[in-house]
Design a protein around this motif. Structure first.
Motif, PDB file in Angstrom:
ATOM      1  N   ARG A  30     -35.468  45.862 -50.138  1.00  0.00           N
ATOM      2  CA  ARG A  30     -35.232  46.857 -49.098  1.00  0.00           C
ATOM      3  C   ARG A  30     -36.442  47.782 -49.017  1.00  0.00           C
ATOM      4  N   THR A  78     -37.643  51.218 -47.839  1.00  0.00           N
ATOM      5  CA  THR A  78     -37.121  52.522 -47.424  1.00  0.00           C
ATOM      6  C   THR A  78     -38.077  53.634 -47.865  1.00  0.00           C
ATOM      7  N   ASP A  98     -35.969  50.496 -42.998  1.00  0.00           N
ATOM      8  CA  ASP A  98     -35.505  51.662 -42.255  1.00  0.00           C
ATOM      9  C   ASP A  98     -36.679  52.277 -41.495  1.00  0.00           C
ATOM     10  N   SER A  99     -36.453  53.407 -40.866  1.00  0.00           N
ATOM     11  CA  SER A  99     -37.510  54.018 -40.052  1.00  0.00           C
ATOM     12  C   SER A  99     -38.730  54.404 -40.891  1.00  0.00           C
TER      13      SER A  99
END
Length: 101
Positions: free
Chosen positions: A19, A21, A54-55
């Protein structure tokens, strides 16, 4: 997020997994440093093992692009899984990067 950076004749290949992030910002700095030092014309981000972005992760790709552009190095985002591909499409990253299946 885990990553590996491999030097190739035409540039770099960066494999990302897990992930991506905000907490990975410091780790990603090492990737940016590798782009700064690399020679070649392309940096391929292999996203086949990346499960989520994510952003903040999108912002990290933009930082990589900002470092690569003055060197005339193209950033390619390769092999995104459906969930990551959807986020890239929503962010219209195909207008900023070469996005390949």
């Amino acid at each position: 997020m885990d990553y590996t950076v491999h030097t190739a004749a035409d540039g770099l290949r960066v494999t990302l997994s897990g992930r991506m992030t905000l907490i990975d910002h410091e780790k990603f700095r090492n990737v940016v440093d590798a782009i700064e030092k690399a020679e070649g014309t392309v940096c391929i981000f292999d996203l086949t093992k990346l499960e989520f972005v994510d952003s903040s992760g999108l912002g990290m790709f933009l930082i990589a692009r900002d470092v690569a552009m003055p060197k005339k190095m193209e950033i390619e985002l390769f092999g995104a899984q459906e969930s990551v591909k959807r986020i890239l499409q929503i962010a219209k990253f195909q207008t900023l990067f070469r996005v390949t299946p």
